[in-house]
Write an enzyme that holds these catalytic residues in place. Structure first.
Site, mmCIF file in Angstrom:
data_model
loop_
_atom_site.group_PDB
_atom_site.id
_atom_site.type_symbol
_atom_site.label_atom_id
_atom_site.label_comp_id
_atom_site.label_asym_id
_atom_site.label_seq_id
_atom_site.Cartn_x
_atom_site.Cartn_y
_atom_site.Cartn_z
ATOM 1 N N VAL A 468 23.048 19.930 75.325
ATOM 2 C CA VAL A 468 22.815 18.827 76.264
ATOM 3 C C VAL A 468 21.575 18.020 75.856
ATOM 4 C CG1 VAL A 468 22.268 18.244 78.651
ATOM 5 C CG2 VAL A 468 23.933 20.042 78.162
ATOM 6 N N VAL A 602 25.892 19.938 89.496
ATOM 7 C CA VAL A 602 27.253 20.051 90.029
ATOM 8 C C VAL A 602 28.102 18.939 89.420
ATOM 9 C CG1 VAL A 602 28.639 20.237 92.125
ATOM 10 C CG2 VAL A 602 26.183 20.736 92.220
ATOM 11 N N ALA A 604 28.665 18.082 86.349
ATOM 12 C CA ALA A 604 28.081 17.395 85.177
ATOM 13 C C ALA A 604 27.725 15.953 85.518
ATOM 14 C CB ALA A 604 29.028 17.487 83.992
ATOM 15 N N GLY A 657 32.041 24.940 74.343
ATOM 16 C CA GLY A 657 30.767 24.576 74.975
ATOM 17 C C GLY A 657 30.886 24.308 76.459
ATOM 18 N N ASP A 671 28.679 30.865 89.168
ATOM 19 C CA ASP A 671 28.330 29.490 88.815
ATOM 20 C C ASP A 671 28.838 28.510 89.879
ATOM 21 O OD1 ASP A 671 27.233 27.610 86.896
ATOM 22 O OD2 ASP A 671 29.307 26.943 86.707
ATOM 23 N N LYS A 675 26.805 26.033 92.644
ATOM 24 C CA LYS A 675 27.088 24.600 92.810
ATOM 25 C C LYS A 675 27.389 24.277 94.264
ATOM 26 C CE LYS A 675 28.836 23.955 88.135
ATOM 27 N NZ LYS A 675 30.021 24.008 87.284
ATOM 28 N N GLY A 789 30.786 19.626 79.711
ATOM 29 C CA GLY A 789 30.676 19.043 78.374
ATOM 30 C C GLY A 789 29.306 18.423 78.188
#
Ligand code: ADP
Ligand code: ASP
Ligand code: MG
Length: 807
Positions: A468, A602, A604, A657, A671, A675, A789
């Site tokens: 990132v 949350v 992306a 990824g 996870d 979120k 991503g």
């Protein structure tokens, strides 16, 4: 007639002296060229004098001074002229050497001898330059008459003007004169104070009623701030005499303050020009009617190394003459008071002076007010050191309301503590005192707020340059130019750390060569040290960007926010930790007027948090959230097929990824819980992770094993999933890992959806959010798109950065 003065840099190299030749010798009118010592020589002489007095060795400095002159002579002169010029300077060097020897023998340096020694710089340079230009040399020592106040003598204007006027009659067209040096009536050599060559030139200008005084220096003119501190400072085209006076009084070294008065009295304009850029327009200083009035604030200047005294006591109230006695006592010790500020209750008075004089001032005041201190009517004499004074200056300030308000609001918002404030009665300046360590930041903040700087700067401290972080840097470097052009926003990378090394550069780290720079860095990565350094750099508009998933990094957010540094986090550890910690961070950000943003925690890059924030701010209430928020799980369940068993799908998600470094954080639902907790909190619900219901779809044992065991055993699940998959396929159903928040109650679970369900068509790693609020009730709002991503996450972080900069 015109007077042209060339400062230390302008005469400091053969190349620049050639430039002087071109500037001067092409002019038609009569010209007197006033010159400083070669740049740095006066300081070397000061060193020589002080060392000699204390018995130290002075050979190095002596050789350095000699070498500077010899080198320039060798480059400027040809043939026999070289030796002749060296010979002509020799008597001066011999004289200097003798005096210095005398000082070292006696072991004492009087102010008178110091003046004599410092004056050699100008005596040498003026001789050298007059020979190069081949024009006569005037003797400033005998032309400029002063009292015997060595170090900074006071000029006897009447006799000085008379002597210069007489001497000027003999000038054919050009003459050179040394700046800085003068003499008392008994013939002792004096100086006009450090920086005094400007003053010499002004005295020449006033004496001959010159049509213009030109000060040639090493910058393009009087600038909005010291260009060595503010790289974005720009040249001010016009200034009035009093604006120039105020700016130089408060530290703008480009002109020595006493310079202005003699030329002001004769209405002679001053033109500041750059020897290194003679075609530039420079700054014109003149009467108000001849100069523009575009901007209420013309410039900021500053002086560091200031002490602030405060005298307090009930005995001061209503007693006339206290200030007179106070400032009288200081004046008798020749202490220059730079700023005075009196509380309206009159029981305290504060004033600022150069720290060098703090001891003398304390003594003088204690003596003057001995009786009042003994009786207690003056209860306190305090002195605070290591301070700086700043001033904003502009004649038009008095016509613009709210400048002081804007000024102190801007300063306060950046966490800078103002120690004292004073406003000149003429309303041409506002001056204030801050700690030395806050000076640079204050200058930047104020420059940005008032001077329409070409750019707003955002100083980025980035931690994590994995997938990132790297994408973020790529995006920044691609957008940098456009943001600068279209939005005046300059994104500057000022600190970077990965898990091994860290680097800092207040002027900006080059992104394209970052990889090499960080490898070469000798500084080991250490988060505490990184944050300490970030605060120590004390740069305005700083932002701490966390592109890791590391708890150790998240632990430092509060420290950053406390220090008025915004935080942008792709890391969800902090926002999803205990509610009290999340709250504390939000509150600290609000209290300090900085931002704590974590949109990418949350979905992306999807605008989920910001949408919820917008709804809440506009008075809506979130009733229900239903969402698929795990790009990883969605990818896994969409990828399962006859040929791709469960374990392979997990591996593929990791390789692409999408998955967290430890994929079990996704598989366990943790996870998604994090979120959901974040969305719930942003929707106004006080919730902890433990309160979220979780129906795990794989047995607990996989979560307690090691990573290696996990990868070795997870294929045991393949058959179970394949069996269920076949059933789903025959029913045309799909798996979705769904989270639900309903009136504050939260849960996550793997559910089966039929065709027609809004979550049914959710490809790849996409996320979807269905939001029901009081306003969006019958038809909930739907947001859908890539939910994982590196590129989209980086874009979300980028969007947060833009929000921090407020463009
Ligand atoms: P010279 O040797 O030519 O007399 P100085 O060093 O005395 O030059 O003054 C020029 C320097 O003043 C510049 O190099 C700059 O760093 C400094 N300076 C401080 N404030 C300002 C300002 N507001 N505008 C321009 N220069 C400034
Ligand atoms: N050479 C002197 C100094 O350095 C005077 C000047 O440069 O104006 O202070
Ligand atoms: Mg100067």
């Amino acid at each position: 007639m015109k007077i042209l003065k060339f400062g230390g840099t302008s005469v400091g190299s053969a190349e620049n002296i050639r430039r002087i030749g071109e500037i001067v010798l092409n002019q038609q009118e009569k010209i007197i060229v006033v010159v400083s010592a070669l740049g740095g020589v006066t300081d070397l002489l000061l060193n020589v004098a002080q060392k000699a007095a204390s018995g130290g060795k002075i050979t190095d400095e002596f050789i350095a001074i000699h070498a500077r002159h010899d080198e320039i002579i060798a480059a400027l002169f040809r043939g026999p002229n070289v030796v002749q010029t060296v010979e002509s300077l020799k008597p001066l060097f011999d004289e200097l050497e003798k005096i210095v020897q005398g000082v070292s023998l006696i072991g004492e340096l009087t102010p008178k001898t110091l003046d004599k020694i410092l004056g050699f710089g100008e005596r040498l340079s003026s001789l050298l330059i007059s020979r190069y230009l081949n024009v006569p040399l005037l003797d400033s020592i005998s032309l400029i008459k002063t009292d015997r106040n060595f170090g900074k003598a006071n000029v006897d204007f009447e006799s000085t003007y008379k002597l210069i006027a007489e001497a000027s009659l003999n000038i054919d067209q050009f003459a050179v004169a040394p700046g800085f040096i003068s003499s008392a009536s008994d013939g002792s050599m004096t100086t006009l104070g450090r920086g005094g060559s400007d003053y010499t030139a002004a005295l020449f200008a006033a004496a001959v009623n010159a049509q213009q005084l030109e000060i040639w220096t090493d910058v393009d003119g009087f600038m909005t701030a010291d260009p060595r501190v503010i790289s974005k400072a720009y040249t001010i085209p016009n200034l009035t005499y009093s604006e120039a006076m105020e700016l130089s009084h408060f530290g703008a070294k480009v002109i020595y303050p006493p310079t202005i008065l003699p030329v002001f009295q004769k209405s002679i304009p001053i033109h500041i020009k750059n020897t290194l850029n003679p075609l530039g327009n420079g700054t014109l200083i003149g009467q108000p009617e001849t100069v523009g009035k575009e901007h209420p604030i013309k410039g900021i200047s500053s002086i560091s190394g200031i002490s602030l005294f405060t005298i307090q006591g009930l005995g001061m109230v209503g007693v006339t003459g206290i200030s007179m006695r106070l400032f009288g006592a200081l004046a008798r010790k020749e202490i220059n008071v730079i700023l005075i500020s009196q509380a309206s209750s009159e029981n305290s008075i504060s004033f600022a002076i150069d720290s060098h004089f703090a001891g003398v001032a304390t003594e003088a005041i204690s003596v003057e007010f001995e009786r009042e201190i003994a009786t207690g009517s003056i209860s306190k004499l305090a002195c605070e050191n290591e301070l700086s004074i700043l001033a904003i200056v502009g004649e038009n300030m008095k016509h613009s309301a709210g400048i002081a308000g804007k000024l102190f609001q801007t300063i306060g918002k950046n966490g800078i503590n103002v120690v004292a404030i004073a406003q000149g009665a003429s309303e041409q300046n506002i001056s204030w005192v801050v700690k030395n360590s806050d000076l640079r930041k204050t200058l930047n903040v104020v420059h940005e707020a008032f001077f329409l700087s070409p750019y707003i700067e955002l100083n980025i401290f980035l931690v994590g340059i994995g997938t990132v972080g790297r994408d973020l840097l790529d995006q920044i470097s691609r957008q940098q130019e456009k943001l600068r052009k279209d939005h005046r926003l300059n994104l500057k990378l000022t600190g970077v750390a990965n898990s091994r090394k860290m680097i800092f550069d207040r002027d900006g780290i080059n992104i394209s060569s970052l990889k090499d720079t960080i490898i070469q860095s000798e500084v080991k990565s250490d988060m505490k040290e990184f944050c300490r350094k970030m605060v120590e750099m004390n740069m305005f508009n700083s932002v701490f960007v966390d592109c890791t998933a590391d708890e150790k990094v998240a632990n430092h957010y509060l420290f950053a926010l406390e220090n008025y540094i915004s935080v942008v986090a792709a890391n969800k550890v902090a926002a999803s930790s205990e509610y009290s910690r999340y709250r504390a961070l939000k509150e600290m950000a609000a209290k300090h007027g900085v931002k704590f943003l974590f949109e990418t925690n949350v979905g992306a890059g999807l605008p989920l948090i910001s949408t919820i924030n917008d709804l809440m701010h506009s008075g809506d209430r979130i009733v229900r959230i239903e969402a698929v928020l795990s790009g990883t799980l969605n990818y896994i369940f969409n990828t399962l097929s006859k040929d791709v068993p469960f374990s392979k799908a997990v591996r593929m998600a990791k390789e692409k990824g999408f998955a967290e470094p430890d994929p079990r954080i996704d598989l366990s639902g943790i996870d998604v819980i994090r979120k959901l907790v974040i969305l719930a909190r942003e929707s106004g619900y006080r919730i902890e992770k433990e309160e979220v219901g979780n129906n795990s779809f794989i047995p607990q044992k996989y979560f307690s094993s090691t990573m290696e065991e996990f990868w070795n055993t997870i294929s045991e699940m393949d058959d179970i999933f394949e069996k269920q998959r076949l059933v789903l396929e025959s029913n045309r159903q799909k798996w979705r890992f769904v989270c639900v928040l309903d009136q504050g109650k939260a849960s996550v679970s793997l559910v089966v959806v039929d065709p027609g369900h809004p979550f049914y068509d959710l490809e790849g790693s996409n996320n979807i959010l269905l939001l029901t609020s009081e306003r969006y009730n019958e038809y909930p709002m739907l947001i859908k798109g890539y939910g994982a991503g590196a590129a989209v996450t980086a874009a979300g972080v980028f969007a947060d950065l833009i929000k921090v900069s407020n463009i």
